[in-house]
Design a protein around this motif. Sequence first.
Motif, PDB file in Angstrom:
ATOM      1  N   ILE A   1      -0.227  20.651  82.333  1.00 29.57           N
ATOM      2  CA  ILE A   1       0.859  20.416  81.385  1.00 29.57           C
ATOM      3  C   ILE A   1       0.407  19.638  80.161  1.00 29.57           C
ATOM      4  N   ASP A   2      -0.630  18.804  80.297  1.00 28.54           N
ATOM      5  CA  ASP A   2      -1.077  18.059  79.128  1.00 28.54           C
ATOM      6  C   ASP A   2      -1.953  18.906  78.208  1.00 28.54           C
ATOM      7  N   GLN A   3      -2.214  20.163  78.589  1.00 26.29           N
ATOM      8  CA  GLN A   3      -3.038  21.037  77.763  1.00 26.29           C
ATOM      9  C   GLN A   3      -2.253  22.177  77.123  1.00 26.29           C
ATOM     10  N   ILE A   4      -0.935  22.193  77.286  1.00 26.14           N
ATOM     11  CA  ILE A   4      -0.184  23.338  76.786  1.00 26.14           C
ATOM     12  C   ILE A   4       0.035  23.313  75.279  1.00 26.14           C
ATOM     13  N   GLY A   5      -0.443  22.270  74.601  1.00 24.44           N
ATOM     14  CA  GLY A   5      -0.321  22.249  73.153  1.00 24.44           C
ATOM     15  C   GLY A   5      -0.982  23.445  72.500  1.00 24.44           C
ATOM     16  N   LEU A   6      -2.087  23.907  73.087  1.00 25.34           N
ATOM     17  CA  LEU A   6      -2.791  25.052  72.522  1.00 25.34           C
ATOM     18  C   LEU A   6      -1.958  26.329  72.609  1.00 25.34           C
ATOM     19  N   PRO A   7      -1.542  26.770  73.804  1.00 25.14           N
ATOM     20  CA  PRO A   7      -0.730  27.994  73.839  1.00 25.14           C
ATOM     21  C   PRO A   7       0.626  27.837  73.165  1.00 25.14           C
ATOM     22  N   THR A   8       1.188  26.637  73.208  1.00 29.07           N
ATOM     23  CA  THR A   8       2.463  26.414  72.541  1.00 29.07           C
ATOM     24  C   THR A   8       2.324  26.582  71.034  1.00 29.07           C
ATOM     25  N   GLY A   9       1.222  26.095  70.479  1.00 32.54           N
ATOM     26  CA  GLY A   9       0.986  26.254  69.047  1.00 32.54           C
ATOM     27  C   GLY A   9       0.794  27.702  68.651  1.00 32.54           C
ATOM     28  N   VAL A  10       0.158  28.477  69.528  1.00 33.18           N
ATOM     29  CA  VAL A  10       0.003  29.910  69.275  1.00 33.18           C
ATOM     30  C   VAL A  10       1.369  30.585  69.309  1.00 33.18           C
ATOM     31  N   GLU A  11       2.135  30.263  70.326  1.00 37.25           N
ATOM     32  CA  GLU A  11       3.463  30.846  70.485  1.00 37.25           C
ATOM     33  C   GLU A  11       4.363  30.532  69.294  1.00 37.25           C
ATOM     34  N   ALA A  12       4.303  29.309  68.809  1.00 37.05           N
ATOM     35  CA  ALA A  12       5.183  28.868  67.726  1.00 37.05           C
ATOM     36  C   ALA A  12       4.729  29.354  66.355  1.00 37.05           C
ATOM     37  N   GLY A  13       3.498  29.853  66.251  1.00 39.39           N
ATOM     38  CA  GLY A  13       3.015  30.364  64.980  1.00 39.39           C
ATOM     39  C   GLY A  13       2.327  29.354  64.097  1.00 39.39           C
ATOM     40  N   TYR A  14       2.007  28.166  64.640  1.00 41.53           N
ATOM     41  CA  TYR A  14       1.372  27.151  63.803  1.00 41.53           C
ATOM     42  C   TYR A  14      -0.065  27.514  63.436  1.00 41.53           C
ATOM     43  N   PHE A  15      -0.732  28.292  64.271  1.00 38.05           N
ATOM     44  CA  PHE A  15      -2.073  28.763  63.918  1.00 38.05           C
ATOM     45  C   PHE A  15      -1.977  29.891  62.892  1.00 38.05           C
ATOM     46  N   ASP A  16      -0.933  30.705  62.991  1.00 33.61           N
ATOM     47  CA  ASP A  16      -0.701  31.726  61.974  1.00 33.61           C
ATOM     48  C   ASP A  16      -0.575  31.082  60.600  1.00 33.61           C
ATOM     49  N   ASP A  17       0.117  29.941  60.558  1.00 34.31           N
ATOM     50  CA  ASP A  17       0.309  29.234  59.290  1.00 34.31           C
ATOM     51  C   ASP A  17      -1.022  28.820  58.670  1.00 34.31           C
ATOM     52  N   GLN A  18      -2.028  28.646  59.502  1.00 30.09           N
ATOM     53  CA  GLN A  18      -3.370  28.267  59.033  1.00 30.09           C
ATOM     54  C   GLN A  18      -4.269  29.485  58.880  1.00 30.09           C
ATOM     55  N   ASP A  19      -3.654  30.685  58.917  1.00 30.97           N
ATOM     56  CA  ASP A  19      -4.389  31.943  58.766  1.00 30.97           C
ATOM     57  C   ASP A  19      -5.455  32.117  59.844  1.00 30.97           C
ATOM     58  N   LEU A  20      -5.094  31.696  61.067  1.00 27.06           N
ATOM     59  CA  LEU A  20      -5.981  31.841  62.219  1.00 27.06           C
ATOM     60  C   LEU A  20      -5.325  32.741  63.258  1.00 27.06           C
ATOM     61  N   ASN A  21      -6.061  33.726  63.710  1.00 27.47           N
ATOM     62  CA  ASN A  21      -5.598  34.619  64.770  1.00 27.47           C
ATOM     63  C   ASN A  21      -6.285  34.170  66.058  1.00 27.47           C
ATOM     64  N   VAL A  22      -5.603  33.337  66.847  1.00 26.82           N
ATOM     65  CA  VAL A  22      -6.205  32.719  68.029  1.00 26.82           C
ATOM     66  C   VAL A  22      -6.050  33.623  69.249  1.00 26.82           C
ATOM     67  N   LYS A  23      -7.175  33.967  69.859  1.00 22.25           N
ATOM     68  CA  LYS A  23      -7.196  34.716  71.101  1.00 22.25           C
ATOM     69  C   LYS A  23      -7.394  33.729  72.242  1.00 22.25           C
ATOM     70  N   LEU A  24      -6.450  33.666  73.152  1.00 20.95           N
ATOM     71  CA  LEU A  24      -6.521  32.724  74.262  1.00 20.95           C
ATOM     72  C   LEU A  24      -7.208  33.356  75.469  1.00 20.95           C
ATOM     73  N   ALA A  25      -8.152  32.625  76.016  1.00 18.12           N
ATOM     74  CA  ALA A  25      -8.771  33.036  77.273  1.00 18.12           C
ATOM     75  C   ALA A  25      -7.802  32.760  78.413  1.00 18.12           C
ATOM     76  N   ASP A  26      -7.986  33.460  79.526  1.00 16.46           N
ATOM     77  CA  ASP A  26      -7.196  33.129  80.712  1.00 16.46           C
ATOM     78  C   ASP A  26      -7.437  31.664  81.052  1.00 16.46           C
ATOM     79  N   PRO A  27      -6.423  30.942  81.503  1.00 17.08           N
ATOM     80  CA  PRO A  27      -6.579  29.508  81.785  1.00 17.08           C
ATOM     81  C   PRO A  27      -7.711  29.245  82.777  1.00 17.08           C
ATOM     82  N   TYR A  28      -8.472  28.201  82.510  1.00 16.92           N
ATOM     83  CA  TYR A  28      -9.570  27.830  83.387  1.00 16.92           C
ATOM     84  C   TYR A  28      -9.071  26.905  84.493  1.00 16.92           C
TER      85      TYR A  28
END
Length: 380
Positions: free
Chosen positions: A54-81
């Motif tokens: 739960i303390d690591q969900i900032g990454l997928p949450t940011g992808v979901e919310a579009g904050y990486f899109d705002d930075q012109d980044l297309n983030v591909k998430l690996a399956d969780p480790y």
Amino acid sequence: MLRSKRRLAVTACSGFVLLLAGCSGGSTVDDDVAGGGGSAKAPTEVSAGYVSAIDQIGLPTGVEAGYFDDQDLNVKLADPYPTGVDALNALQAGEVDFVQVGTPAIAAAQKGIDLALVGNYTGSASRRSIDDTMAVVASGKSGVDGKDLTTLRGKRIGVSEGSINHLYLLGLLEKAGLKAGDVKIVNTEPPDMAVALKTGGIDVAIIWDPFPITITQQVDGAKEVLRGGEYIPFVGYIVTTPEYAEEHPDIVERFLTARATTDQWMRQNPDKAADAATRWLPGTPTDVALEAMQHNVKQLDPRFSACNYLALDSLAQLLAAQGNVEAGFDVNKYFQPGPILKVMTDDAKLFEDLPEMPASARIESSYAFDRTAAGKACPS
């Protein structure tokens, strides 16, 4: 519009991080937009990984919310480790550009894995220790009292050896005037702690959220007897390789800007962040996510200061004292503060709701850690 489209795309897919890569052959909303725009420049593709916690969900949450899109980044998430070690192995193998890792970074660095710590996903840049996401859960028959830590003496205590919960135990023992030999450490993986406590394999479980919450729900008589207390510094870093950081400073800065934006949104909207956690951590009940997120947001501080260097150095010394890593770990070799310091300057509004850093703890990109000076700069 893009942000809402990305959210719809994520929600519509079944499962987990297959959300982005598995629903349409690795395609994301960004690909569709770029393809339909003809002459529009495609966003920069970046790959990133995280541990299912739960303390690591900032990454997928940011992808979901579009904050990486705002930075012109297309983030591909690996399956969780499963663990930070797995995440670091993937980074070394070139499978991802960024990962989120805490304590395992120390041993990995000493084994020769090249790491560049460029930001935080959890921790504190304003004080020496923070551990609100850690808790001690004791069985009803254990007799352990969180207000009297000497009651840990002789108990069978479940921790994951070499991980942050192990270090939290060491911090508790030090405060109580006890030694590791005064308790029976039982190496236990987080998902196994509830069963171990229920069957009597352990008397006490020491673990991070959401496990303390779920254990008390699953084990009759189990009680959270202690939470946090500033016994240790909790650390969690956004990590890349030195080569990537050197070759792509602009990408690193944009990645960190997106993460800082996400963190601020989570701090300001913990209930909504908890809702996101239930999507990215399948099987996590809403009530558990809501409670855990209240603790998690207290540690969402992506800044760097002398306190972060001190935190890593303190944990390295604790691990070395137990023989888990070699002594003499040099934190200066692994921190690369330049990108996040630039974000802190260029986008100061992203950090205005955080506790103010002590002036003496502020650093520049050329900062060289000195433990004595850092100890004076960072309040305990």
